[in-house]
Design an enzyme around this catalytic site. Structure first.
Site, PDB file in Angstrom:
ATOM      1  CG  PHE A   1      -1.843  -1.108   1.362  1.00  0.00           C
ATOM      2  CD1 PHE A   1      -3.053  -1.114   0.693  1.00  0.00           C
ATOM      3  CD2 PHE A   1      -1.514  -2.204   2.141  1.00  0.00           C
ATOM      4  CE1 PHE A   1      -3.928  -2.175   0.798  1.00  0.00           C
ATOM      5  CE2 PHE A   1      -2.383  -3.288   2.257  1.00  0.00           C
ATOM      6  CZ  PHE A   1      -3.593  -3.268   1.578  1.00  0.00           C
TER       7      PHE A   1
ATOM      8  CE1 TYR B   1      -1.401   7.296  -6.545  1.00  0.00           C
ATOM      9  CE2 TYR B   1      -3.474   7.784  -7.633  1.00  0.00           C
ATOM     10  CZ  TYR B   1      -2.748   7.055  -6.712  1.00  0.00           C
ATOM     11  OH  TYR B   1      -3.378   6.090  -5.973  1.00  0.00           O
TER      12      TYR B   1
ATOM     13  CG  ASP C   1      -8.696  16.406 -10.422  1.00  0.00           C
ATOM     14  OD1 ASP C   1      -8.058  15.408 -10.047  1.00  0.00           O
ATOM     15  OD2 ASP C   1      -9.063  17.312  -9.647  1.00  0.00           O
TER      16      ASP C   1
END
Length: 333
Positions: free
Chosen positions: A71, A139, A285
Protein backbone atom coordinates in the site's frame (compact mmCIF):
# COMPACT_ATOMS: atom_id res chain seq x y z
CA UNK A 1 -0.22 -16.92 6.90
CA UNK A 2 2.66 -14.62 7.73
CA UNK A 3 1.94 -11.40 5.81
CA UNK A 4 3.91 -8.20 5.28
CA UNK A 5 1.91 -5.00 4.82
CA UNK A 6 3.70 -1.92 3.47
CA UNK A 7 2.08 1.41 4.24
CA UNK A 8 0.24 -0.18 7.15
CA UNK A 9 -0.02 3.07 9.11
CA UNK A 10 -2.21 4.54 6.39
CA UNK A 11 -5.96 4.56 5.99
CA UNK A 12 -6.38 1.50 3.77
CA UNK A 13 -3.29 -0.34 4.98
CA UNK A 14 -4.33 -0.11 8.63
CA UNK A 15 -7.86 -1.28 7.83
CA UNK A 16 -6.56 -4.30 5.91
CA UNK A 17 -4.08 -5.04 8.71
CA UNK A 18 -6.94 -5.06 11.21
CA UNK A 19 -8.97 -7.50 9.10
CA UNK A 20 -5.95 -9.76 8.55
CA UNK A 21 -5.33 -9.96 12.29
CA UNK A 22 -9.01 -10.61 12.95
CA UNK A 23 -8.77 -13.50 10.45
CA UNK A 24 -5.90 -15.05 12.42
CA UNK A 25 -2.92 -14.06 10.27
CA UNK A 26 0.47 -12.97 11.60
CA UNK A 27 1.14 -9.44 10.29
CA UNK A 28 4.25 -7.29 10.03
CA UNK A 29 3.75 -3.63 9.10
CA UNK A 30 6.32 -1.46 7.32
CA UNK A 31 5.80 2.31 7.19
CA UNK A 32 8.20 5.26 7.29
CA UNK A 33 5.54 7.48 8.97
CA UNK A 34 6.33 10.32 6.56
CA UNK A 35 2.63 11.01 5.91
CA UNK A 36 1.07 9.31 8.97
CA UNK A 37 1.83 8.48 12.57
CA UNK A 38 1.48 5.08 14.20
CA UNK A 39 -1.90 5.60 15.89
CA UNK A 40 -3.90 3.42 13.51
CA UNK A 41 -1.50 0.46 13.41
CA UNK A 42 -3.08 -2.39 15.43
CA UNK A 43 -0.95 -3.16 18.46
CA UNK A 44 -0.91 -6.88 17.62
CA UNK A 45 1.08 -6.23 14.43
CA UNK A 46 4.90 -6.19 14.39
CA UNK A 47 5.86 -2.67 13.30
CA UNK A 48 9.02 -1.67 11.42
CA UNK A 49 9.62 2.04 10.78
CA UNK A 50 11.44 1.59 7.47
CA UNK A 51 11.18 3.13 4.00
CA UNK A 52 10.06 0.72 1.30
CA UNK A 53 13.29 1.58 -0.52
CA UNK A 54 15.02 -0.19 2.41
CA UNK A 55 12.54 -3.08 2.65
CA UNK A 56 15.32 -5.66 2.33
CA UNK A 57 16.07 -4.96 6.01
CA UNK A 58 12.79 -6.67 6.88
CA UNK A 59 12.01 -8.86 3.87
CA UNK A 60 15.09 -11.06 4.06
CA UNK A 61 15.77 -14.55 2.67
CA UNK A 62 14.39 -16.97 5.22
CA UNK A 63 11.98 -14.45 6.76
CA UNK A 64 9.12 -16.77 5.89
CA UNK A 65 6.54 -14.36 4.56
CA UNK A 66 3.70 -15.99 2.63
CA UNK A 67 2.41 -12.78 1.05
CA UNK A 68 3.11 -9.07 0.69
CA UNK A 69 0.34 -6.47 0.49
CA UNK A 70 1.80 -3.25 -0.91
CA UNK A 71 0.00 0.00 0.00
CA UNK A 72 2.92 2.36 0.61
CA UNK A 73 3.17 5.37 -1.69
CA UNK A 74 2.00 8.89 -2.36
CA UNK A 75 -1.62 9.31 -3.45
CA UNK A 76 -2.32 12.98 -4.22
CA UNK A 77 -2.84 13.42 -7.96
CA UNK A 78 -2.49 17.20 -7.78
CA UNK A 79 0.79 16.96 -5.88
CA UNK A 80 2.06 14.47 -8.46
CA UNK A 81 1.80 17.19 -11.11
CA UNK A 82 3.74 19.77 -9.11
CA UNK A 83 6.29 17.39 -7.53
CA UNK A 84 6.48 14.45 -9.93
CA UNK A 85 9.89 13.35 -8.68
CA UNK A 86 8.42 12.56 -5.25
CA UNK A 87 5.91 10.18 -6.82
CA UNK A 88 8.39 8.46 -9.11
CA UNK A 89 10.63 7.84 -6.08
CA UNK A 90 8.00 6.79 -3.53
CA UNK A 91 5.65 4.92 -5.87
CA UNK A 92 7.78 3.41 -8.62
CA UNK A 93 11.39 3.25 -7.49
CA UNK A 94 10.38 1.98 -4.05
CA UNK A 95 8.10 -0.65 -5.60
CA UNK A 96 10.94 -1.94 -7.77
CA UNK A 97 13.07 -2.31 -4.63
CA UNK A 98 10.20 -4.22 -3.05
CA UNK A 99 9.92 -6.54 -6.05
CA UNK A 100 13.66 -7.27 -5.81
CA UNK A 101 13.28 -8.14 -2.12
CA UNK A 102 10.20 -10.29 -2.78
CA UNK A 103 12.14 -12.36 -5.29
CA UNK A 104 15.19 -12.66 -3.04
CA UNK A 105 12.98 -13.80 -0.16
CA UNK A 106 10.98 -16.17 -2.40
CA UNK A 107 7.62 -14.69 -1.36
CA UNK A 108 4.95 -16.42 -3.49
CA UNK A 109 2.11 -13.84 -3.35
CA UNK A 110 1.75 -10.09 -3.90
CA UNK A 111 -1.33 -7.86 -3.75
CA UNK A 112 -0.65 -4.38 -5.14
CA UNK A 113 -2.61 -1.24 -4.34
CA UNK A 114 -3.12 0.24 -7.80
CA UNK A 115 -5.54 2.96 -8.90
CA UNK A 116 -8.28 3.93 -11.33
CA UNK A 117 -6.03 6.86 -12.27
CA UNK A 118 -4.24 4.53 -14.71
CA UNK A 119 -7.25 4.81 -17.05
CA UNK A 120 -7.10 8.60 -17.42
CA UNK A 121 -10.11 9.96 -19.32
CA UNK A 122 -12.02 6.76 -20.12
CA UNK A 123 -13.75 6.34 -23.46
CA UNK A 124 -16.62 4.47 -21.80
CA UNK A 125 -18.01 4.10 -18.28
CA UNK A 126 -18.31 2.02 -16.23
CA UNK A 127 -14.63 1.23 -16.71
CA UNK A 128 -13.63 -2.39 -17.31
CA UNK A 129 -10.18 -3.88 -16.76
CA UNK A 130 -9.52 -4.12 -20.50
CA UNK A 131 -10.05 -0.38 -21.00
CA UNK A 132 -7.12 1.59 -22.43
CA UNK A 133 -4.63 2.88 -19.86
CA UNK A 134 -3.75 6.50 -20.54
CA UNK A 135 -3.07 8.37 -17.28
CA UNK A 136 -3.54 12.14 -17.21
CA UNK A 137 -1.44 12.67 -14.08
CA UNK A 138 1.93 11.54 -12.78
CA UNK A 139 0.32 9.57 -9.95
CA UNK A 140 -1.42 7.34 -12.50
CA UNK A 141 1.78 7.08 -14.54
CA UNK A 142 3.75 5.81 -11.53
CA UNK A 143 1.15 3.20 -10.59
CA UNK A 144 0.81 1.96 -14.16
CA UNK A 145 4.59 1.55 -14.35
CA UNK A 146 4.46 -0.70 -11.29
CA UNK A 147 1.56 -2.72 -12.73
CA UNK A 148 3.65 -3.31 -15.84
CA UNK A 149 6.73 -4.27 -13.82
CA UNK A 150 4.69 -6.80 -11.85
CA UNK A 151 3.31 -8.28 -15.08
CA UNK A 152 6.83 -8.71 -16.46
CA UNK A 153 8.18 -10.34 -13.30
CA UNK A 154 5.28 -12.77 -12.88
CA UNK A 155 5.75 -13.93 -16.48
CA UNK A 156 9.38 -14.74 -15.72
CA UNK A 157 8.93 -16.33 -12.28
CA UNK A 158 6.60 -18.23 -9.95
CA UNK A 159 5.46 -15.05 -8.21
CA UNK A 160 1.68 -14.67 -8.34
CA UNK A 161 0.18 -11.20 -8.07
CA UNK A 162 -3.09 -9.31 -8.11
CA UNK A 163 -3.40 -5.57 -8.68
CA UNK A 164 -6.52 -4.00 -7.26
CA UNK A 165 -7.37 -0.76 -9.03
CA UNK A 166 -9.18 1.39 -6.49
CA UNK A 167 -11.68 4.08 -7.16
CA UNK A 168 -12.35 6.72 -4.45
CA UNK A 169 -12.05 5.15 -0.99
CA UNK A 170 -14.12 6.74 1.78
CA UNK A 171 -15.91 6.07 5.05
CA UNK A 172 -14.37 4.60 8.19
CA UNK A 173 -13.91 1.08 9.53
CA UNK A 174 -15.43 0.21 12.90
CA UNK A 175 -13.37 -2.38 14.76
CA UNK A 176 -14.78 -5.06 17.06
CA UNK A 177 -13.73 -3.05 20.13
CA UNK A 178 -15.65 0.03 18.90
CA UNK A 179 -12.58 2.01 17.80
CA UNK A 180 -12.45 3.37 14.27
CA UNK A 181 -9.93 3.64 11.45
CA UNK A 182 -10.45 6.59 9.12
CA UNK A 183 -8.78 9.09 6.82
CA UNK A 184 -5.97 11.03 8.46
CA UNK A 185 -3.81 12.09 5.54
CA UNK A 186 -1.16 14.78 5.93
CA UNK A 187 -1.84 16.88 3.99
CA UNK A 188 -5.51 16.01 3.46
CA UNK A 189 -6.63 16.34 -0.17
CA UNK A 190 -9.75 14.14 -0.35
CA UNK A 191 -13.20 15.62 -0.80
CA UNK A 192 -15.20 13.91 1.96
CA UNK A 193 -12.84 14.52 4.93
CA UNK A 194 -12.26 18.11 3.78
CA UNK A 195 -16.01 18.71 3.51
CA UNK A 196 -16.57 17.15 6.93
CA UNK A 197 -13.87 19.36 8.43
CA UNK A 198 -15.71 22.33 6.96
CA UNK A 199 -19.01 21.14 8.46
CA UNK A 200 -17.23 20.66 11.81
CA UNK A 201 -15.98 24.27 11.73
CA UNK A 202 -12.34 23.30 11.30
CA UNK A 203 -12.23 25.04 7.91
CA UNK A 204 -13.75 28.38 7.00
CA UNK A 205 -15.12 27.18 3.66
CA UNK A 206 -14.90 24.33 1.21
CA UNK A 207 -13.09 24.80 -2.10
CA UNK A 208 -14.63 23.04 -5.11
CA UNK A 209 -12.08 22.61 -7.88
CA UNK A 210 -13.82 23.05 -11.21
CA UNK A 211 -17.50 23.42 -12.08
CA UNK A 212 -17.10 23.39 -15.87
CA UNK A 213 -16.52 19.69 -16.52
CA UNK A 214 -18.60 17.92 -19.23
CA UNK A 215 -20.88 16.34 -16.59
CA UNK A 216 -24.53 16.98 -15.69
CA UNK A 217 -23.75 19.50 -12.92
CA UNK A 218 -20.29 20.57 -14.14
CA UNK A 219 -18.33 18.84 -11.36
CA UNK A 220 -16.20 15.68 -11.41
CA UNK A 221 -17.99 12.35 -11.11
CA UNK A 222 -16.36 9.66 -9.02
CA UNK A 223 -17.04 6.15 -7.73
CA UNK A 224 -16.93 6.05 -3.90
CA UNK A 225 -16.22 2.74 -2.18
CA UNK A 226 -16.39 2.09 1.55
CA UNK A 227 -12.97 1.34 3.04
CA UNK A 228 -14.25 -1.83 4.75
CA UNK A 229 -15.54 -3.18 1.43
CA UNK A 230 -12.18 -2.43 -0.17
CA UNK A 231 -10.30 -4.09 2.68
CA UNK A 232 -12.34 -7.29 2.31
CA UNK A 233 -11.35 -7.40 -1.38
CA UNK A 234 -7.70 -7.72 -0.34
CA UNK A 235 -8.32 -10.75 1.84
CA UNK A 236 -10.19 -12.42 -1.01
CA UNK A 237 -7.39 -11.51 -3.43
CA UNK A 238 -4.75 -13.30 -1.36
CA UNK A 239 -6.58 -16.58 -1.78
CA UNK A 240 -7.22 -16.03 -5.51
CA UNK A 241 -3.58 -15.58 -6.55
CA UNK A 242 -2.16 -18.10 -9.02
CA UNK A 243 1.60 -18.76 -9.32
CA UNK A 244 3.19 -17.02 -12.30
CA UNK A 245 0.09 -14.93 -13.07
CA UNK A 246 -0.71 -11.23 -12.71
CA UNK A 247 -4.42 -10.48 -12.49
CA UNK A 248 -6.05 -7.04 -12.40
CA UNK A 249 -9.39 -6.18 -10.81
CA UNK A 250 -11.30 -2.92 -10.51
CA UNK A 251 -12.72 -2.37 -7.03
CA UNK A 252 -15.54 0.18 -6.89
CA UNK A 253 -19.26 0.52 -6.38
CA UNK A 254 -20.04 0.92 -10.08
CA UNK A 255 -21.96 4.10 -9.27
CA UNK A 256 -20.83 7.64 -10.06
CA UNK A 257 -21.50 10.58 -7.74
CA UNK A 258 -20.62 14.16 -8.66
CA UNK A 259 -18.73 16.40 -6.27
CA UNK A 260 -21.88 18.45 -5.75
CA UNK A 261 -23.87 15.30 -4.93
CA UNK A 262 -21.26 14.31 -2.35
CA UNK A 263 -21.38 17.78 -0.79
CA UNK A 264 -25.17 17.48 -0.60
CA UNK A 265 -24.73 14.13 1.20
CA UNK A 266 -22.33 15.76 3.68
CA UNK A 267 -24.85 18.50 4.39
CA UNK A 268 -27.61 15.92 4.79
CA UNK A 269 -25.61 13.74 7.20
CA UNK A 270 -24.17 16.55 9.31
CA UNK A 271 -27.13 18.90 9.21
CA UNK A 272 -24.70 21.75 8.57
CA UNK A 273 -24.91 24.25 5.72
CA UNK A 274 -21.42 25.50 4.92
CA UNK A 275 -19.94 27.90 2.42
CA UNK A 276 -18.45 26.63 -0.81
CA UNK A 277 -16.17 28.52 -3.17
CA UNK A 278 -15.25 27.47 -6.69
CA UNK A 279 -11.65 27.43 -7.90
CA UNK A 280 -10.16 26.43 -11.28
CA UNK A 281 -9.75 22.76 -12.12
CA UNK A 282 -6.75 20.98 -10.66
CA UNK A 283 -4.33 19.66 -13.27
CA UNK A 284 -4.68 15.95 -13.91
CA UNK A 285 -8.31 15.50 -12.76
CA UNK A 286 -10.39 13.39 -15.20
CA UNK A 287 -14.05 14.36 -15.54
CA UNK A 288 -15.66 10.95 -14.91
CA UNK A 289 -14.33 7.77 -13.28
CA UNK A 290 -16.49 4.92 -12.11
CA UNK A 291 -15.96 1.19 -12.16
CA UNK A 292 -17.30 -2.03 -13.45
CA UNK A 293 -16.49 -4.54 -10.70
CA UNK A 294 -18.14 -7.49 -12.44
CA UNK A 295 -14.82 -9.30 -12.84
CA UNK A 296 -14.01 -9.03 -9.11
CA UNK A 297 -17.49 -10.22 -8.24
CA UNK A 298 -17.13 -13.21 -10.56
CA UNK A 299 -13.55 -14.27 -9.76
CA UNK A 300 -13.11 -13.14 -6.15
CA UNK A 301 -16.66 -13.51 -4.88
CA UNK A 302 -16.54 -9.88 -3.78
CA UNK A 303 -19.31 -7.30 -3.79
CA UNK A 304 -19.74 -3.91 -2.10
CA UNK A 305 -21.86 -4.18 1.03
CA UNK A 306 -22.00 -0.43 1.81
CA UNK A 307 -22.66 1.30 -1.53
CA UNK A 308 -24.88 4.15 -0.29
CA UNK A 309 -23.08 7.51 -0.33
CA UNK A 310 -24.96 8.80 2.73
CA UNK A 311 -23.93 5.70 4.72
CA UNK A 312 -20.31 6.13 3.62
CA UNK A 313 -20.37 9.80 4.65
CA UNK A 314 -22.06 8.94 7.96
CA UNK A 315 -19.23 6.57 8.92
CA UNK A 316 -16.65 9.19 7.96
CA UNK A 317 -18.54 11.79 10.02
CA UNK A 318 -18.55 9.47 13.07
CA UNK A 319 -14.78 9.19 12.76
CA UNK A 320 -14.48 12.97 12.35
CA UNK A 321 -16.48 13.47 15.54
CA UNK A 322 -14.07 11.24 17.43
CA UNK A 323 -11.51 13.96 16.77
CA UNK A 324 -9.95 12.08 13.80
CA UNK A 325 -8.11 9.95 16.34
CA UNK A 326 -7.83 6.18 16.70
CA UNK A 327 -7.49 4.55 20.10
CA UNK A 328 -5.97 1.44 18.56
CA UNK A 329 -2.31 1.97 19.27
CA UNK A 330 0.31 4.12 20.99
CA UNK A 331 1.57 7.34 19.43
CA UNK A 332 5.16 8.12 18.65
CA UNK A 333 4.43 11.84 18.90
Amino acid sequence: MKILVTGGAGYVGATVTRLLLDAGHQVDVVDDLSRNDDRQIPVEANFHQVRVQDIAQVLTPGSGFDAVLHFAGLIAAGESMTHPQWHWDNNTRASLALLDAIQAAAVPRLVFSSTAAVYGEPEEVPIVETAATNPVNTYGDTKLAVDRAIASITRASELGAISLRYFNVAGAHTCTDGSMIGERHTPETHLIPLALDTAAGLREKFTLFGDDYPTPDGTCVRDYIHVTDLAHAHLLAIDAINPGEHQIYNIGNGIGFSNKQVLDAVRQVTGVTFETETAPRRPGDPAVLYASSELAQRDLGWKPMRPDIEAIVADAWAFNQLGRRSVMGPSLT
